[in-house]
Design an enzyme around this catalytic site. Structure first.
Site, PDB file in Angstrom:
ATOM      1  N   HIS A 151      -2.276   7.910   6.742  1.00 57.77           N
ATOM      2  CA  HIS A 151      -1.308   8.619   6.005  1.00 57.77           C
ATOM      3  C   HIS A 151      -1.903  10.196   5.441  1.00 57.77           C
ATOM      4  O   HIS A 151      -1.323  11.230   5.432  1.00 57.77           O
ATOM      5  CB  HIS A 151      -0.593   7.938   4.908  1.00 57.77           C
ATOM      6  CG  HIS A 151       0.270   7.233   5.196  1.00 57.77           C
ATOM      7  ND1 HIS A 151       1.530   7.556   5.547  1.00 57.77           N
ATOM      8  CD2 HIS A 151       0.544   5.795   4.912  1.00 57.77           C
ATOM      9  CE1 HIS A 151       2.428   6.619   5.838  1.00 57.77           C
ATOM     10  NE2 HIS A 151       1.688   5.363   5.526  1.00 57.77           N
ATOM     11  N   GLN A 188       3.274   9.868   0.643  1.00 59.93           N
ATOM     12  CA  GLN A 188       4.457   9.225   0.763  1.00 59.93           C
ATOM     13  C   GLN A 188       5.522   9.312  -0.299  1.00 59.93           C
ATOM     14  O   GLN A 188       6.642   9.470  -0.212  1.00 59.93           O
ATOM     15  CB  GLN A 188       4.243   7.719   0.937  1.00 59.93           C
ATOM     16  CG  GLN A 188       3.785   7.279   2.355  1.00 59.93           C
ATOM     17  CD  GLN A 188       3.590   5.883   2.419  1.00 59.93           C
ATOM     18  OE1 GLN A 188       2.550   5.338   1.918  1.00 59.93           O
ATOM     19  NE2 GLN A 188       4.588   5.324   3.109  1.00 59.93           N
ATOM     20  N   HIS A 209      -4.432   1.779   7.525  1.00 57.43           N
ATOM     21  CA  HIS A 209      -3.242   2.359   7.664  1.00 57.43           C
ATOM     22  C   HIS A 209      -2.821   3.641   6.606  1.00 57.43           C
ATOM     23  O   HIS A 209      -2.401   4.480   6.860  1.00 57.43           O
ATOM     24  CB  HIS A 209      -2.128   1.283   7.600  1.00 57.43           C
ATOM     25  CG  HIS A 209      -0.836   1.550   7.232  1.00 57.43           C
ATOM     26  ND1 HIS A 209       0.289   1.116   8.201  1.00 57.43           N
ATOM     27  CD2 HIS A 209       0.011   2.321   6.411  1.00 57.43           C
ATOM     28  CE1 HIS A 209       1.344   1.480   8.000  1.00 57.43           C
ATOM     29  NE2 HIS A 209       1.254   2.393   6.681  1.00 57.43           N
ATOM     30  N   GLU A 210      -3.313   3.172   5.373  1.00 56.09           N
ATOM     31  CA  GLU A 210      -3.174   4.146   4.171  1.00 56.09           C
ATOM     32  C   GLU A 210      -3.794   5.432   4.479  1.00 56.09           C
ATOM     33  O   GLU A 210      -3.445   6.474   4.304  1.00 56.09           O
ATOM     34  CB  GLU A 210      -3.369   3.542   2.911  1.00 56.09           C
ATOM     35  CG  GLU A 210      -2.595   2.399   2.402  1.00 56.09           C
ATOM     36  CD  GLU A 210      -1.044   2.468   2.772  1.00 56.09           C
ATOM     37  OE1 GLU A 210      -0.572   3.449   2.752  1.00 56.09           O
ATOM     38  OE2 GLU A 210      -0.483   1.508   3.017  1.00 56.09           O
ATOM     39  N   GLY A 232       0.993  -1.344  -0.182  1.00 55.56           N
ATOM     40  CA  GLY A 232      -0.031   0.060  -0.069  1.00 55.56           C
ATOM     41  C   GLY A 232       0.812   1.267   0.035  1.00 55.56           C
ATOM     42  O   GLY A 232       1.906   1.121   0.586  1.00 55.56           O
ATOM     43  N   CYS A 247       5.733   0.169   7.319  1.00 60.67           N
ATOM     44  CA  CYS A 247       5.299   1.197   6.400  1.00 60.67           C
ATOM     45  C   CYS A 247       6.664   1.563   5.638  1.00 60.67           C
ATOM     46  O   CYS A 247       7.778   1.518   6.160  1.00 60.67           O
ATOM     47  CB  CYS A 247       5.057   2.320   7.255  1.00 60.67           C
ATOM     48  SG  CYS A 247       4.652   3.951   6.302  1.00 60.67           S
ATOM     49  N   LEU A 248       6.453   1.901   4.371  1.00 62.94           N
ATOM     50  CA  LEU A 248       7.398   2.216   3.265  1.00 62.94           C
ATOM     51  C   LEU A 248       8.154   3.678   4.032  1.00 62.94           C
ATOM     52  O   LEU A 248       9.430   3.618   3.370  1.00 62.94           O
ATOM     53  CB  LEU A 248       7.091   2.385   2.153  1.00 62.94           C
ATOM     54  CG  LEU A 248       6.543   0.917   1.493  1.00 62.94           C
ATOM     55  CD1 LEU A 248       6.218   1.330   0.012  1.00 62.94           C
ATOM     56  CD2 LEU A 248       7.856  -0.195   1.375  1.00 62.94           C
TER      57      LEU A 248
HETATM   58 NI    NI Z   1       2.534   3.528   5.511  1.00 58.81          NI
END
Ligand code: NI
Length: 193
Positions: free
Chosen positions: A164, A68, A160-161, A63, A118-119
């Protein structure tokens, strides 16, 4: 004006356009931005979505939110890439999903725990508790409106996304002690790299 000629390398890169954008990492303050609603589904948005998929698959992740890659718009891409069958070693099948202006209409009281990563917080994982079933609405990249009940990893990943979009990272759900420990580990790993 003369029409420029593309050399071969440039031309083939143009045809097979693949654009991996740099991913912002904590504690970059841009990750704290509150993203704004998408008002128009235009070419710029389609390019952003394509680039987000390229970036997510390359990372690899399941995701990614637009912020991001530094774009404060309410756009998410998700692909859980789950194996098609339960057979062990079955190759993952791509199932790209786009969420524009997503909303959570309802969340279950029942919670589930998932070891999230998370990236933007590379190589760090921690258990986070979230509603296990949600009712969500969103628009896809063709502008179609969806409203569905989601559960399992998709429900967790969407929540989660969506965090952001409000400038929230999964580490914000942890105790201060745990969060500090995790950021220390992240900084240590960075120094070692
Ligand atoms: Ni994330």
């Amino acid at each position: 004006m003369r029409r420029g000629r593309l050399d071969k390398a440039v031309r083939s890169a143009y045809v097979r356009r693949m654009a991996i954008r740099p991913i912002l990492e904590a504690p970059d303050p841009r990750l704290r931005t509150i993203s704004t609603r998408v008002e128009a589904i235009d070419d710029d948005l389609q390019t952003l979505i394509d680039d987000m998929f390229d970036t997510m698959y390359d990372a690899p992740g399941i995701g990614l939110a637009a912020i991001q890659v530094g774009v404060p718009k309410r756009v998410l891409v998700i692909d859980l890439q789950e194996p098609e069958s339960d057979e062990e070693g079955a190759p993952p099948v791509k199932n790209p999903m786009v969420f524009i202006n997503p909303e959570i209409l309802k969340g279950s009281d029942d919670l589930s725990v998932y070891n999230e990563g998370c990236l933007s917080v590379p190589d760090q994982f921690a258990e986070v508790e979230r509603p296990s079933v949600i009712r969500a609405s969103w628009m896809d990249r063709e502008g179609r409106i969806h409203e569905e009940q989601l559960d399992g990893l998709l429900a967790t990943c969407l929540q989660h996304e969506m965090d952001h979009l409000e400038g929230i990272l999964f580490i914000d759900h942890l105790s201060r002690l745990k969060r500090d420990m995790l950021m220390k580990k992240l900084n240590k790993a960075r120094r070692a790299a």
